[in-house]
Design an enzyme around this catalytic site. Structure first.
Site, mmCIF file in Angstrom:
data_model
loop_
_atom_site.group_PDB
_atom_site.id
_atom_site.type_symbol
_atom_site.label_atom_id
_atom_site.label_comp_id
_atom_site.label_asym_id
_atom_site.label_seq_id
_atom_site.Cartn_x
_atom_site.Cartn_y
_atom_site.Cartn_z
ATOM 1 N N ASP A 143 0.830 -1.207 0.000
ATOM 2 C CA ASP A 143 0.000 0.000 0.000
ATOM 3 C C ASP A 143 0.864 1.257 0.000
ATOM 4 O O ASP A 143 0.757 2.108 0.882
ATOM 5 C CB ASP A 143 -0.939 -0.026 1.209
ATOM 6 C CG ASP A 143 -1.890 -1.206 1.175
ATOM 7 O OD1 ASP A 143 -3.087 -0.993 0.974
ATOM 8 O OD2 ASP A 143 -1.427 -2.344 1.349
ATOM 9 N N TYR A 173 -1.725 3.793 -6.354
ATOM 10 C CA TYR A 173 -2.932 4.552 -6.022
ATOM 11 C C TYR A 173 -3.277 5.533 -7.144
ATOM 12 O O TYR A 173 -3.706 6.653 -6.902
ATOM 13 C CB TYR A 173 -2.784 5.281 -4.689
ATOM 14 C CG TYR A 173 -2.964 4.376 -3.498
ATOM 15 C CD1 TYR A 173 -4.137 4.374 -2.742
ATOM 16 C CD2 TYR A 173 -1.958 3.485 -3.123
ATOM 17 C CE1 TYR A 173 -4.295 3.516 -1.663
ATOM 18 C CE2 TYR A 173 -2.114 2.625 -2.043
ATOM 19 C CZ TYR A 173 -3.286 2.652 -1.319
ATOM 20 O OH TYR A 173 -3.448 1.805 -0.266
ATOM 21 N N ASN A 203 -6.712 -3.940 -4.579
ATOM 22 C CA ASN A 203 -7.947 -3.385 -5.120
ATOM 23 C C ASN A 203 -7.715 -2.091 -5.904
ATOM 24 O O ASN A 203 -8.447 -1.791 -6.856
ATOM 25 C CB ASN A 203 -8.964 -3.141 -3.998
ATOM 26 C CG ASN A 203 -8.395 -2.315 -2.853
ATOM 27 O OD1 ASN A 203 -7.436 -2.736 -2.196
ATOM 28 N ND2 ASN A 203 -8.966 -1.158 -2.592
ATOM 29 N N HIS A 286 -3.204 -9.789 -0.921
ATOM 30 C CA HIS A 286 -3.466 -8.396 -0.545
ATOM 31 C C HIS A 286 -4.361 -8.274 0.685
ATOM 32 O O HIS A 286 -4.036 -7.556 1.632
ATOM 33 C CB HIS A 286 -4.090 -7.624 -1.716
ATOM 34 C CG HIS A 286 -4.302 -6.174 -1.417
ATOM 35 N ND1 HIS A 286 -3.254 -5.315 -1.125
ATOM 36 C CD2 HIS A 286 -5.431 -5.420 -1.320
ATOM 37 C CE1 HIS A 286 -3.728 -4.101 -0.887
ATOM 38 N NE2 HIS A 286 -5.047 -4.143 -0.986
ATOM 39 N N HIS A 296 -11.614 -3.010 7.024
ATOM 40 C CA HIS A 296 -11.664 -4.186 6.145
ATOM 41 C C HIS A 296 -11.902 -5.488 6.918
ATOM 42 O O HIS A 296 -11.471 -6.559 6.504
ATOM 43 C CB HIS A 296 -10.373 -4.301 5.330
ATOM 44 C CG HIS A 296 -10.076 -3.079 4.513
ATOM 45 N ND1 HIS A 296 -10.923 -2.621 3.524
ATOM 46 C CD2 HIS A 296 -9.025 -2.199 4.555
ATOM 47 C CE1 HIS A 296 -10.413 -1.516 2.975
ATOM 48 N NE2 HIS A 296 -9.271 -1.243 3.585
#
Length: 431
Positions: A143, A173, A203, A286, A296
């Site tokens: 991330d 991102y 994602n 992930h 999450h």
């Protein structure tokens, strides 16, 4: 904790936590000024492992006529070999990518510095190949994004004497803004051009638009991993071997049920394992399966229910995940319970993304959770030998790489767990 269980799980646990850790304020998204670069010069250079003794060099040029060639050798400016590769490009709404090159070089000697030039133009780069045998060190950060904290994380990783970077998803991102893929490639080039970066999708890589655009087009075009070399039909899941480790990169965002291609590929990949050759078995995914953060929560449950039995039967040592913007380490666990023959799970989605940290945890802390903290940072995993590994997590605190969590982990090969699972493996991984 029972002494027998303690020995089977960890040789030593030594965690240090500051009593009153005050997190520094968030940092803004990085600004990348336009720079005039000759259209034939390589940009966004990064490398990845591509099978035994081979490395894939990837880069972008604005000039669509540039050749996908890489010259390389062990002395600066003196290239004793040249390889020819392939190229691709893509369009995304009003955006058109440059020419994206992927060229495999090798065979290469292990633990050796090579100098290389892409397309016969521009500056010379250098890379260092991983060792052929243990010990080996992995840097881990997921991330990432493109913020001031990302830059801090990369600076700290640059100080680490690592051999391979593992990234469990959510790279740029970009989130549909395709030029952000270009700036991300520019940001990571100093590190990614010198050590292999092995990534899996998150994602934020999907970027699908119903009817108009399929998912993962940008990611698959730019970050080609050795899926073909590992017998996979998709760039979204693959495996590779390096030194004494077999590393499996799973896809949280492609089919994983018992009838899926990923599930069948995973069974075949695990069946071929030789744990005498690769005593360490690592998995990256992930979305974490063991997560005591409110963020999450439960999102990995379905994949865990299907895939965890296979990993348990195969004797996976460590599972690394991202997605949750915080750090967490578990004890050895399986099926939601402590198990000396289960895997250690590490959530490390704290690379520096623009969405900020996930600060709220579930209380009381689950029995399987050892250490958790909402801070940006990175991890380092050193596989010292066939029986012991040393994991450290380094918090980015006021630009100083603070070692906030550390633990010795003993391999399941050395614990006798694999002998106990022999019959289970036959059942789960049989035809």
């Amino acid at each position: 904790m029972e002494p027998k269980f303690f020995l089977a799980v960890f040789l030593l646990i030594s965690s240090t936590v500051s009593a009153e850790y005050i997190r520094p304020p968030p940092r803004k998204t990085l600004y990348f000024p336009w720079r005039s670069t000759p259209s034939s010069h390589p940009q966004q250079v990064h490398i990845s492992l591509a099978g035994d003794k081979h490395i894939r060099v990837s880069w972008v040029t604005d000039d669509k006529s540039c050749l996908s060639t890489v010259e390389y050798g062990t002395s600066p400016g003196r290239y004793s070999a040249v390889s020819h590769g392939e190229s691709t490009s893509y369009s995304y709404l009003f955006y058109s990518s440059g020419k994206i090159h992927h060229t495999v070089i090798g065979p290469l000697e292990p633990n050796t510095v090579y100098f290389y030039r892409c397309g016969g133009q521009g500056p010379e780069f250098q890379l260092k190949t991983p060792p052929a045998q243990l010990p080996i060190t992995f840097a881990v950060a997921g991330d990432l994004g493109q913020t001031g904290w990302t830059k801090s994380t990369l600076d700290h990783i640059d100080q680490c004497q690592y051999d391979v970077h593992l990234l469990p998803g959510d790279l740029s991102y970009a989130d549909y803004m395709q030029h952000r893929w270009d700036t991300f490639g520019e940001l990571v080039q100093p590190l990614a051009s010198s050590r292999p970066w092995m990534v899996t999708e998150g994602n934020h890589e999907e970027e699908s638009i119903p009817i108009i655009k399929d998912g993962f087009q940008s990611y698959n075009s730019r970050w080609k991993m050795p899926f073909e070399e590992s017998g996979s039909s998709s760039n979204l899941y693959y495996s590779f071997e390096v030194a004494g480790a077999h590393v499996i990169m799973l896809g949280s965002f492609t089919d994983y049920d018992e009838y899926s291609e990923q599930y069948n590929w995973l069974k075949a990949d695990l069946t071929k394992l030789d744990r005498n050759k690769t005593p360490w078995l690592l998995v990256l995914v992930h979305v974490p399966w063991y997560n005591s953060n409110h963020a999450h929560q439960g999102e990995g449950d379905e994949m865990m229910a299907v895939i965890e039995p296979l990993l348990y039967a195969a004797g996976v040592d460590i599972v690394l995940a991202g997605h949750v913007h915080a750090y967490e380490r578990t004890k050895r666990v399986n099926n939601g319970n402590l198990d000396p023959c289960g895997a250690v799970h590490l959530t490390i989605g704290d690379g520096g993304n623009r969405e900020g940290l996930a600060r709220k945890y579930i209380n009381p802390q689950p029995e399987w959770s050892v250490f958790r903290e909402a801070s940006f940072g990175h991890g380092e995993l050193k596989l010292v030998n066939s029986t012991h590994a040393y994991w450290t997590w380094h918090r980015n605190d006021d630009d100083e790489p603070v070692r906030s969590d550390q633990v010795w982990i003993t391999s399941l090969v050395s614990s006798g767990c694999l002998d106990e699972k022999r019959q289970l493996r036959k059942i789960l991984m049989g035809p």
